[in-house]
Design a protein around this motif. Structure first.
Motif, PDB file in Angstrom:
ATOM      1  N   GLU A 198       4.967   6.503  -4.046  1.00 44.97           N
ATOM      2  CA  GLU A 198       5.019   7.015  -2.668  1.00 44.97           C
ATOM      3  C   GLU A 198       5.526   8.459  -2.679  1.00 44.97           C
ATOM      4  O   GLU A 198       5.011   9.322  -1.962  1.00 44.97           O
ATOM      5  N   ASP A 206       6.456  -2.480   2.654  1.00 42.83           N
ATOM      6  CA  ASP A 206       5.844  -1.279   3.238  1.00 42.83           C
ATOM      7  C   ASP A 206       6.697  -0.756   4.392  1.00 42.83           C
ATOM      8  O   ASP A 206       6.896   0.450   4.532  1.00 42.83           O
ATOM      9  N   GLU A 250       8.334   2.863   4.442  1.00 40.35           N
ATOM     10  CA  GLU A 250       7.971   3.821   5.490  1.00 40.35           C
ATOM     11  C   GLU A 250       9.223   4.357   6.180  1.00 40.35           C
ATOM     12  O   GLU A 250       9.373   5.575   6.375  1.00 40.35           O
ATOM     13  N   HIS A 277      -2.306   9.767  -0.996  1.00 35.45           N
ATOM     14  CA  HIS A 277      -2.884   8.463  -1.343  1.00 35.45           C
ATOM     15  C   HIS A 277      -2.710   7.435  -0.224  1.00 35.45           C
ATOM     16  O   HIS A 277      -2.781   6.229  -0.456  1.00 35.45           O
ATOM     17  N   ARG A 278      -2.510   7.929   0.993  1.00 38.94           N
ATOM     18  CA  ARG A 278      -2.255   7.062   2.146  1.00 38.94           C
ATOM     19  C   ARG A 278      -3.292   5.941   2.235  1.00 38.94           C
ATOM     20  O   ARG A 278      -4.495   6.175   2.140  1.00 38.94           O
ATOM     21  N   GLY A 279      -2.787   4.715   2.415  1.00 41.88           N
ATOM     22  CA  GLY A 279      -3.656   3.561   2.600  1.00 41.88           C
ATOM     23  C   GLY A 279      -4.131   2.904   1.314  1.00 41.88           C
ATOM     24  O   GLY A 279      -4.707   1.820   1.357  1.00 41.88           O
ATOM     25  N   THR A 280      -3.896   3.533   0.166  1.00 41.53           N
ATOM     26  CA  THR A 280      -4.339   2.941  -1.103  1.00 41.53           C
ATOM     27  C   THR A 280      -3.571   1.656  -1.365  1.00 41.53           C
ATOM     28  O   THR A 280      -2.341   1.633  -1.368  1.00 41.53           O
ATOM     29  N   GLN A 281      -4.319   0.580  -1.581  1.00 43.55           N
ATOM     30  CA  GLN A 281      -3.719  -0.713  -1.906  1.00 43.55           C
ATOM     31  C   GLN A 281      -3.205  -0.677  -3.339  1.00 43.55           C
ATOM     32  O   GLN A 281      -3.917  -0.246  -4.242  1.00 43.55           O
ATOM     33  N   ARG A 307       0.844  -1.201   0.000  1.00 41.80           N
ATOM     34  CA  ARG A 307       0.000   0.000   0.000  1.00 41.80           C
ATOM     35  C   ARG A 307       0.874   1.244   0.000  1.00 41.80           C
ATOM     36  O   ARG A 307       2.065   1.181   0.275  1.00 41.80           O
ATOM     37  N   VAL A 353       2.029   4.336   1.903  1.00 45.80           N
ATOM     38  CA  VAL A 353       2.166   4.493   3.345  1.00 45.80           C
ATOM     39  C   VAL A 353       1.645   5.836   3.859  1.00 45.80           C
ATOM     40  O   VAL A 353       0.998   5.897   4.904  1.00 45.80           O
TER      41      VAL A 353
END
Length: 185
Positions: free
Chosen positions: A67, A30, A34, A8-12, A2, A4
């Protein structure tokens, strides 16, 4: 896998599935991504992401460049010659609706076309094959690396800065080493 943090945080991201063993598709986890971006945005390197053009060599899934876009990069260019990787990158770009801020180049990273200088370069070659230095030299020769650019090189061991680059930091994350270089060309 995803995104991080950022817009777009959390987008798979697209499922890697069986990947592409011949192309050594090995996405950055991930957790490592991160940690890596925490270092980048922690102030040690100024602000290497916001508004920058990023280059993602051996892009694989495109997770590093995406990212960076999520965290404020203006544009990302992805380079990979694997068909599976190219499909994953296209799918992930579409999922984030970032077609206008991205470019996908299907090429061997050692034979890049002329490019736009980028201030942030991700280099994640297949481990232990000696491809990273060749790719970095090719990207530099083709005009992809801006003076003072920050290079983030992921490998199975710490890397020595090639001519034209300075080592800024090195960090180990499990079986992976991240070497931060600065272009002094």
């Amino acid at each position: 896998m995803r995104i991080v943090a950022g817009a777009h945080r959390g987008t798979q991201l697209a499922d890697v599935g069986t990947g592409d063993a011949a192309a050594h598709l090995r996405p950055t986890t991930d957790r490592i991504r991160e940690s890596l971006f925490n270092v980048l945005q922690g102030g040690r390197f100024g602000d290497p992401i916001n508004g920058v053009h990023a280059l993602d060599l051996f892009a694989g899934t495109g997770a590093l460049g995406l990212e960076a876009l999520s965290r404020g990069a203006a544009h990302a260019t992805f380079v990979d010659n694997g068909r599976v990787a190219q499909k994953l990158i296209r799918d992930n770009i579409a999922k984030l609706r970032r077609q206008a801020e991205t470019r996908l180049i299907s090429a061997d990273v050692a034979q890049l076309p002329e490019g736009t200088p980028c201030g942030l370069v991700f280099l994640d070659p297949p481990y232990g094959q000696g491809l990273g230095g060749k790719a970095l030299a090719a990207a530099n020769a083709a005009g992809w690396i801006a003076p003072g650019a920050l290079i983030v090189w992921e490998e199975s061991s710490a890397q020595i800065a090639p001519p034209g680059f300075l080592t800024r930091d090195q960090r180990r994350y499990g079986d992976s080493w991240i070497t931060f270089l600065e272009a002094n060309t």
